[in-house]
Motif scaffolding. Structure first.
Motif, PDB file in Angstrom:
ATOM      1  N   GLN A  55     -13.405  74.216  53.414  1.00 32.03           N
ATOM      2  CA  GLN A  55     -13.689  75.465  54.117  1.00 32.03           C
ATOM      3  C   GLN A  55     -14.045  76.614  53.180  1.00 32.03           C
ATOM      4  O   GLN A  55     -14.381  77.703  53.645  1.00 32.03           O
ATOM      5  CB  GLN A  55     -12.480  75.862  54.968  1.00 32.03           C
ATOM      6  N   HIS A 141     -19.831  70.286  52.526  1.00 32.58           N
ATOM      7  CA  HIS A 141     -19.828  71.753  52.578  1.00 32.58           C
ATOM      8  C   HIS A 141     -21.258  72.301  52.535  1.00 32.58           C
ATOM      9  O   HIS A 141     -21.604  73.229  53.283  1.00 32.58           O
ATOM     10  CB  HIS A 141     -19.016  72.318  51.415  1.00 32.58           C
ATOM     11  N   THR A 143     -23.827  70.691  53.558  1.00 35.21           N
ATOM     12  CA  THR A 143     -24.435  70.302  54.838  1.00 35.21           C
ATOM     13  C   THR A 143     -24.129  71.337  55.922  1.00 35.21           C
ATOM     14  O   THR A 143     -24.977  71.621  56.776  1.00 35.21           O
ATOM     15  CB  THR A 143     -23.930  68.915  55.258  1.00 35.21           C
ATOM     16  N   PHE A 144     -22.916  71.895  55.903  1.00 42.87           N
ATOM     17  CA  PHE A 144     -22.584  72.945  56.863  1.00 42.87           C
ATOM     18  C   PHE A 144     -23.580  74.108  56.776  1.00 42.87           C
ATOM     19  O   PHE A 144     -23.932  74.725  57.788  1.00 42.87           O
ATOM     20  CB  PHE A 144     -21.179  73.499  56.595  1.00 42.87           C
ATOM     21  N   GLU A 145     -24.039  74.394  55.569  1.00 45.75           N
ATOM     22  CA  GLU A 145     -24.914  75.544  55.350  1.00 45.75           C
ATOM     23  C   GLU A 145     -26.343  75.278  55.807  1.00 45.75           C
ATOM     24  O   GLU A 145     -27.105  76.227  56.047  1.00 45.75           O
ATOM     25  CB  GLU A 145     -24.896  75.913  53.864  1.00 45.75           C
ATOM     26  N   SER A 147     -27.140  72.826  58.369  1.00 49.32           N
ATOM     27  CA  SER A 147     -27.178  72.132  59.655  1.00 49.32           C
ATOM     28  C   SER A 147     -26.742  73.057  60.782  1.00 49.32           C
ATOM     29  O   SER A 147     -25.849  73.893  60.608  1.00 49.32           O
ATOM     30  CB  SER A 147     -26.248  70.907  59.633  1.00 49.32           C
ATOM     31  N   MET A 150     -23.888  68.773  64.201  1.00 49.63           N
ATOM     32  CA  MET A 150     -23.411  67.554  63.549  1.00 49.63           C
ATOM     33  C   MET A 150     -22.689  66.684  64.566  1.00 49.63           C
ATOM     34  O   MET A 150     -22.056  67.183  65.497  1.00 49.63           O
ATOM     35  CB  MET A 150     -22.454  67.891  62.394  1.00 49.63           C
ATOM     36  N   ALA A 166     -16.317  72.397  60.304  1.00 45.98           N
ATOM     37  CA  ALA A 166     -17.713  72.613  60.700  1.00 45.98           C
ATOM     38  C   ALA A 166     -17.822  73.699  61.761  1.00 45.98           C
ATOM     39  O   ALA A 166     -18.717  74.556  61.709  1.00 45.98           O
ATOM     40  CB  ALA A 166     -18.306  71.302  61.221  1.00 45.98           C
ATOM     41  N   ARG A 167     -16.914  73.682  62.729  1.00 45.02           N
ATOM     42  CA  ARG A 167     -16.930  74.726  63.754  1.00 45.02           C
ATOM     43  C   ARG A 167     -16.658  76.093  63.127  1.00 45.02           C
ATOM     44  O   ARG A 167     -17.289  77.091  63.482  1.00 45.02           O
ATOM     45  CB  ARG A 167     -15.868  74.444  64.825  1.00 45.02           C
ATOM     46  N   ALA A 169     -17.558  76.974  60.327  1.00 49.37           N
ATOM     47  CA  ALA A 169     -18.790  77.359  59.636  1.00 49.37           C
ATOM     48  C   ALA A 169     -19.925  77.660  60.609  1.00 49.37           C
ATOM     49  O   ALA A 169     -21.052  77.941  60.181  1.00 49.37           O
ATOM     50  CB  ALA A 169     -19.206  76.248  58.674  1.00 49.37           C
ATOM     51  N   VAL A 171     -21.184  75.515  62.957  1.00 48.69           N
ATOM     52  CA  VAL A 171     -21.992  74.347  63.294  1.00 48.69           C
ATOM     53  C   VAL A 171     -21.597  73.847  64.682  1.00 48.69           C
ATOM     54  O   VAL A 171     -20.417  73.792  65.029  1.00 48.69           O
ATOM     55  CB  VAL A 171     -21.794  73.226  62.257  1.00 48.69           C
ATOM     56  N   VAL A 173     -20.704  71.018  67.140  1.00 46.57           N
ATOM     57  CA  VAL A 173     -20.034  69.769  66.798  1.00 46.57           C
ATOM     58  C   VAL A 173     -19.842  68.889  68.028  1.00 46.57           C
ATOM     59  O   VAL A 173     -19.382  69.357  69.073  1.00 46.57           O
ATOM     60  CB  VAL A 173     -18.652  70.065  66.160  1.00 46.57           C
TER      61      VAL A 173
END
Length: 303
Positions: A55, A141, A143-145, A147, A150, A166-167, A169, A171, A173
Motif C-alpha cells: 500500500q 504496486h 500495476t495499481f498505478e 490499471s 483488476m 487495490a481498492r 489505490a 482500482v 476490483v
C-alpha cells in the motif's frame, strides 16, 4: 548439548532461515553458519507484501528481518542470489549454483512454498500476477498505478488483502471465488460472511461459486477472465491467489521423506539425522493433535 566448531548450513533465506540463524547465535552456537538464499535481498518478512508495503505505507527497509549489517556482525555467511542445487547426504555436502560445495554437520531446509499456478488457457499471458516475493509486490504496486480494473482469482487471504490494497489505490476490483464464501474453509460459515460483507461494502465485486476457464488476452497481455457460464470480465491485470505448494524438490532429490512437505518430527528432525526442516516446507508432527500438520502463514500463502 552445545555444538561448537561445526558448520550449520541453512537453505532458504526467508523468515524461518533468518530466525534459525538468530536462534543459533542467541543460544551459544559458535560454529560456522551459512545462510543461502535465492533472492537478491536479505531475509524479509512476507506479510507486509500484501499489506503495508504494498500500500506504500511502509518503507522498504522496514520489511527486513535484520539490518543488512547484522549478518556480518553475527559472523553469518549470507549467500544471496544463490541456490543449493543438490545435497549429498552421505558426504554431507551442499552444492551451490556457483559449483561450490559446502560441507555441513547440520543442515536446515527452510525453502518455503511457491504460489500454486493457474492452469487454464491464457494463464501465461503478461499481466497475470502472483504474490510471493518482494519483486512481485513491487510489480503489483506499479500495476495499481497503470490499471483501472483488476480481476482476482481466489478469495483467500492473499486475494482479499491485495484486493483491499487495490481498492485503496482506486482500482475497480472483481474477486472470483469457487467456494460459497471467501475464506470459508479457514474461518467457517459464521465468520466468512463478515469478510464477504466487508469487501462488498468497500466496493469489491465479489462473485462466489464461479469457475475460471480461460484468461483472455489481447496483444499478448491479459485482458479479461472467462467464466464457465460464459461470462467475460474485462481486466487490465489478473492476480492469482489460489494457494501454495511447499518447495520440496531439493529434499525429494536427496531422498528425504516427503508427504505434503518434508516430514519432520516435533523437534523438526527429518528422516535424516543431520537435516532439519522448518517453515512452510515442513510437515511437522504435532504432539497434542497426534498427527503431522503444515502450519502455513495465512497472509503469506493462504497457503
Amino acid at each position: 548439548m552445545k555444538l561448537t566448531q561445526v558448520t550449520f548450513v541453512i537453505v532458504g533465506a526467508g523468515l524461518a532461515g533468518a530466525k534459525a540463524a538468530e536462534a543459533l547465535r542467541e543460544n551459544g552456537f559458535d560454529g560456522r553458519i551459512v545462510l543461502v538464499g535465492d533472492e537478491p535481498d536479505p531475509p524479509y518478512e512476507r506479510p507486509p507484501l500484501s499489506k503495508g508495503y504494498l500500500q506504500g505505507k511502509q518503507d522498504r527497509e522496514t520489511i527486513f528481518v535484520h539490518p543488512p549489517q547484522w549478518y556480518a556482525e553475527q559472523d553469518i555467511d549470507l549467500l544471496l542470489d544463490t541456490t543449493v542445487t543438490a545435497i549429498d547426504r552421505h558426504q554431507r555436502t551442499a552444492t551451490l549454483s556457483s559449483g561450490e560445495r559446502i560441507g555441513y554437520d547440520r543442515l536446515l531446509l527452510a525453502t518455503g512454498a511457491s504460489p500454486r499456478r493457474l492452469t487454464v488457457p491464457g494463464a501465461d499471458l503478461d499481466g497475470v500476477l502472483y504474490l510471493r516475493r518482494v519483486g512481485d509486490c513491487e510489480r503489483i504496486h506499479r500495476t495499481f498505478e497503470t490499471s483501472s480494473r483488476m480481476v482476482f482469482v481466489g478469495g483467500g487471504w492473499i486475494g482479499l488483502e491485495v484486493a483491499a490494497a487495490a481498492r485503496d489505490a482506486g482500482v475497480k476490483v472483481t474477486v472470483l471465488e469457487a467456494d460459497a464464501l471467501p475464506l470459508l474453509r479457514v474461518l467457517g460459515p459464521q465468520i466468512a460472511p463478515v469478510f464477504a460483507d466487508l469487501h462488498r461494502a468497500h466496493g469489491v465485486d465479489l462473485r462466489l461459486g464461479v469457475q475460471v476457464t480461460e484468461i483472455v488476452g489481447a496483444g499478448g497481455k491479459a485482458a479479461g477472465v472467462l467464466l464457465a457460464d460464459g461470462t467475460l470480465i474485462d481486466a487490465d491485470a489478473v492476480l492469482v491467489g489460489i494457494g501454495a505448494t511447499p518447495n520440496t524438490q531439493l529434499a525429494k532429490d536427496s531422498g528425504l521423506q516427503i508427504d505434503h512437505g518434508v516430514v519432520v518430527d516435533a523437534s523438526l528432525w527429518s528422516s535424516d539425522p543431520h537435516i532439519y526442516a522448518a517453515g512452510d516446507v515442513a510437515n511437522t508432527y504435532h504432539r497434542l493433535l497426534g498427527r503431522h500438520i503444515r502450519c502455513l502463514v495465512p497472509s503469506v500463502s493462504t497457503a
